[in-house]
Enzyme design. Structure first.
Site, PDB file in Angstrom:
ATOM      1  N   LYS A 119       0.863  -1.182   0.000  1.00  0.00           N
ATOM      2  CA  LYS A 119       0.000   0.000   0.000  1.00  0.00           C
ATOM      3  C   LYS A 119       0.901   1.234   0.000  1.00  0.00           C
ATOM      4  O   LYS A 119       1.933   1.257   0.695  1.00  0.00           O
ATOM      5  CB  LYS A 119      -0.864  -0.042   1.266  1.00  0.00           C
ATOM      6  CG  LYS A 119      -1.983   0.976   1.347  1.00  0.00           C
ATOM      7  CD  LYS A 119      -2.795   0.731   2.619  1.00  0.00           C
ATOM      8  CE  LYS A 119      -3.966   1.683   2.761  1.00  0.00           C
ATOM      9  NZ  LYS A 119      -4.750   1.411   3.991  1.00  0.00           N
TER      10      LYS A 119
ATOM     11  N   SER B  16      -9.704   1.407   2.978  1.00  0.00           N
ATOM     12  CA  SER B  16      -8.818   2.170   2.131  1.00  0.00           C
ATOM     13  C   SER B  16      -7.788   1.328   1.377  1.00  0.00           C
ATOM     14  O   SER B  16      -7.253   1.784   0.369  1.00  0.00           O
ATOM     15  CB  SER B  16      -8.097   3.226   2.957  1.00  0.00           C
ATOM     16  OG  SER B  16      -7.238   2.617   3.910  1.00  0.00           O
TER      17      SER B  16
ATOM     18  N   SER C 190      -9.785  -1.064   7.151  1.00  0.00           N
ATOM     19  CA  SER C 190      -9.177  -0.798   5.836  1.00  0.00           C
ATOM     20  C   SER C 190      -8.425  -1.965   5.213  1.00  0.00           C
ATOM     21  O   SER C 190      -8.031  -1.881   4.049  1.00  0.00           O
ATOM     22  CB  SER C 190      -8.240   0.405   5.920  1.00  0.00           C
ATOM     23  OG  SER C 190      -8.980   1.594   5.834  1.00  0.00           O
TER      24      SER C 190
END
Lengths: 97, 477
Positions: free
Chosen positions: B80, B155, B179
């Site tokens: 990420k 996310s 997330s």
């Protein structure tokens, strides 16, 4: 609690050092009010005798020796993302007077 | 989409690289090629082609020399983009961090690299991890691998989509209120949120420090355990890190017939889409058929957890994002006439809409006169919730419920209603506030879209949780 007015939003933006547009002020006064109304449901919760939680795994005051540890980073390398530098220091605009 | 993966189980793949049967370079080239072929999904912000190939050649050369290579030798992965990685910018999908070159790497990345894993790309996210769909990315929205008109969740939506699109054997994500788990549910992979503190956050762009954790997204629970085993452990660079188990997280037991599972009543009622509920109920039935002792449990304060979360998290966000001041790194407004204007214009232009929204809510709830009513109250309700979790874990070993109230929603559906978007986290924030481990396991498909089951255990029961998750994934095959 009351709805957030334009002035409230401007004051918050000022406290948070955010420059926001007129369109954003309108939008945020509505959206922030809705969010604050949602979280206000907590006001009615009975928490008598309970302490606030600040840390969930029970750690307290994790200390380390106050000594310099060499991670092998050169100052120039650590400063490479700084917009303005001088003599390996961060240069900012005049702050006083 | 649902075909066979091109990747072997991670442990097998690494073993073949260690023995010289597979070349790290082949794996990295395969991953880079797949990333290129699946660009239309916008899962990736940037591929780290040069550095990844160099590292692959180093590993292959080490194998050739007969040197020992690590437990993840040659295994490509995707991080990420809120984790500091060498080889390209680290942006957290935000304009304010565009062009930021990591001067050091995240501890989790260093640990993976020490074990021989190779970061091939950085995945898209909601900017600063603020969101549940990747629509808050300042760059672009990632598409759901099963339906391009839908969100992948967030996310860590880019990470989840990467795994499901088979771009790499695993991805790293971060989970502050769901997330990792929620995008794993929307996209259809395993998403593991460890106990708070089990993985160091050093080198991760901070969102809400009292709940932020790093964890893996994978196809199988076994793969998640292999990755977790490498990235856990105390770290002098993160004082909140806790010690790991002395034995391996990959030694998973058969627990279904021996342990008690509590179905969370509050997650199965109002607000849960009927098609999701049907899949969860069928999962429960399969666990029962396999001999599990399943009972209903109630945590009466759980419905309050989203309100607690949306006070505490903006408060911590407003504090953590105060470092983006235009002076030390990140976007800087150059034409400012004085220091104050430099701050306000750099932040005003650099932050996206959701970051500003959260900064202002956080500023409000922490400000004089409101602190006790909002922030302190939320911290105290958090205690009440934690007490209920502790009481419940005296009665059962695990908790079970859906990961998200719905399947993946349409791109744009919630974009103009922040409160509706926050509701996507309603079933995941509880575990975050309590710091307990929780995992999404793909449980089924409804109208072509994945549905995930969420399993939770008490703090530090990560191996036990992975065991149940593995058993569940096998039962659902």
């Amino acid at each position: 609690m009351a709805d957030l007015t334009r002035d409230d939003v401007l004051k918050l933006a000022r406290l948070a050092r955010l420059d926001i547009s007129d369109e954003e002020i309108e939008r945020y006064s509505k959206e922030l009010t809705e969010i604050l109304h949602y979280v206000e449901q907590l006001q009615a919760v009975d928490v008598n005798g309970l302490e606030p939680t600040n840390q969930v795994t029970g750690l307290t005051n994790v200390m380390r020796k106050d000594e310099v540890v060499d991670y092998g980073y050169a100052p120039k390398e650590l400063l490479k993302n700084v917009p303005h530098t001088q003599d390996d220091q961060i240069k900012v605009r005049r702050m006083i007077g | 989409m649902n075909g066979q993966s091109q990747w072997l189980p991670i442990a097998d793949m690494a073993a073949k690289v260690q023995s010289g049967q597979l070349k790290a370079r082949e794996l990295v080239e395969k991953s880079l090629k797949t990333i290129e072929n699946k660009r239309e999904y916008d899962a990736i912000i940037v591929a780290l082609e040069k550095r990844a190939l160099e590292r692959a050649d180093e590993i292959d050369a080490a194998v050739q020399r007969g040197d020992t290579v690590g437990a993840l030798a040659g295994v490509p992965f995707i991080a990420k983009d809120n984790m500091l990685v060498f080889g390209s910018d680290t942006t957290a999908a935000s304009n304010i961090l565009k062009g930021f070159e990591a001067p050091y790497q995240a501890t989790a990345i260093n640990r993976l690299e020490s074990a021989g894993a190779i970061c091939v790309a950085k995945a898209n996210l909601d900017a600063f991890a603020h969101g549940a769909s990747t629509e808050n990315s300042d760059f672009f929205t990632t598409k759901n691998p099963h339906d391009k008109t839908r969100v992948p969740g967030g996310s860590s939506g880019g990470s989840a989509a990467s795994v499901v699109l088979d771009l790499a054997p695993f991805a790293l994500g971060t989970d502050t209120g769901g997330s990792i788990r929620q995008p794993a549910s929307f996209s259809g992979c395993v998403g593991y949120k460890p106990t708070y503190g089990l993985v160091s956050r050093s080198g991760v762009v901070a969102m809400a420090s009292s709940t932020d954790v790093v964890g893996p997204l994978t196809r199988t629970v076994d793969d998640a355990a292999v990755v977790l085993d490498v990235i856990t452990g105390i770290d002098p660079l993160d004082s909140t890190a806790i010690s790991r188990d002395t034995s391996s997280y990959t030694k998973l037991d058969s627990v279904v017939a021996r342990k008690k599972i509590g179905v969370v009543k509050e997650y199965m009622g109002e607000g849960l889409a009927p098609n999701v509920k049907a899949v969860i109920e069928s999962t429960i039935q399969k666990l029962k058929d396999a001999g599990a002792d399943v009972q209903e449990v109630s945590l009466p304060s759980l419905p309050l957890s989203l309100a607690v979360y949306y006070i505490l998290v903006p408060a911590e966000v407003s504090s953590n994002l105060s470092r983006y001041d235009g002076q030390r790194y990140g976007f800087s407004y150059e034409d400012a006439k004085d220091m104050d204007e430099s701050y306000t214009k750099s932040r005003g232009q650099g932050f996206g809409r959701e970051a500003k929204r959260r900064i202002m809510i956080g500023t409000y709830v922490l400000s004089s006169g409101y602190y006790d009513a909002y922030y302190k109250k939320a911290q105290t309700v958090r205690t009440k919730l934690i007490n209920e979790f502790n009481e419940t874990f005296k009665k059962v070993d695990y908790l079970l419920g859906p990961t998200a109230p719905t399947t993946a929603f349409k791109i744009g559906e919630n974009a103009n209603d922040p409160l509706q978007m926050y509701l996507a986290d309603v079933m995941t924030v509880g575990a975050s506030l309590a710091g307990i481990p929780a995992v999404n396991v793909p449980a089924g498909v409804s109208e072509g879209l994945p549905v995930g089951v969420q399993l939770m255990a008490a703090q530090r029961k990560d191996r036990e949780l992975l065991s149940l998750a593995k058993n569940t994934q096998e039962l659902l095959k």
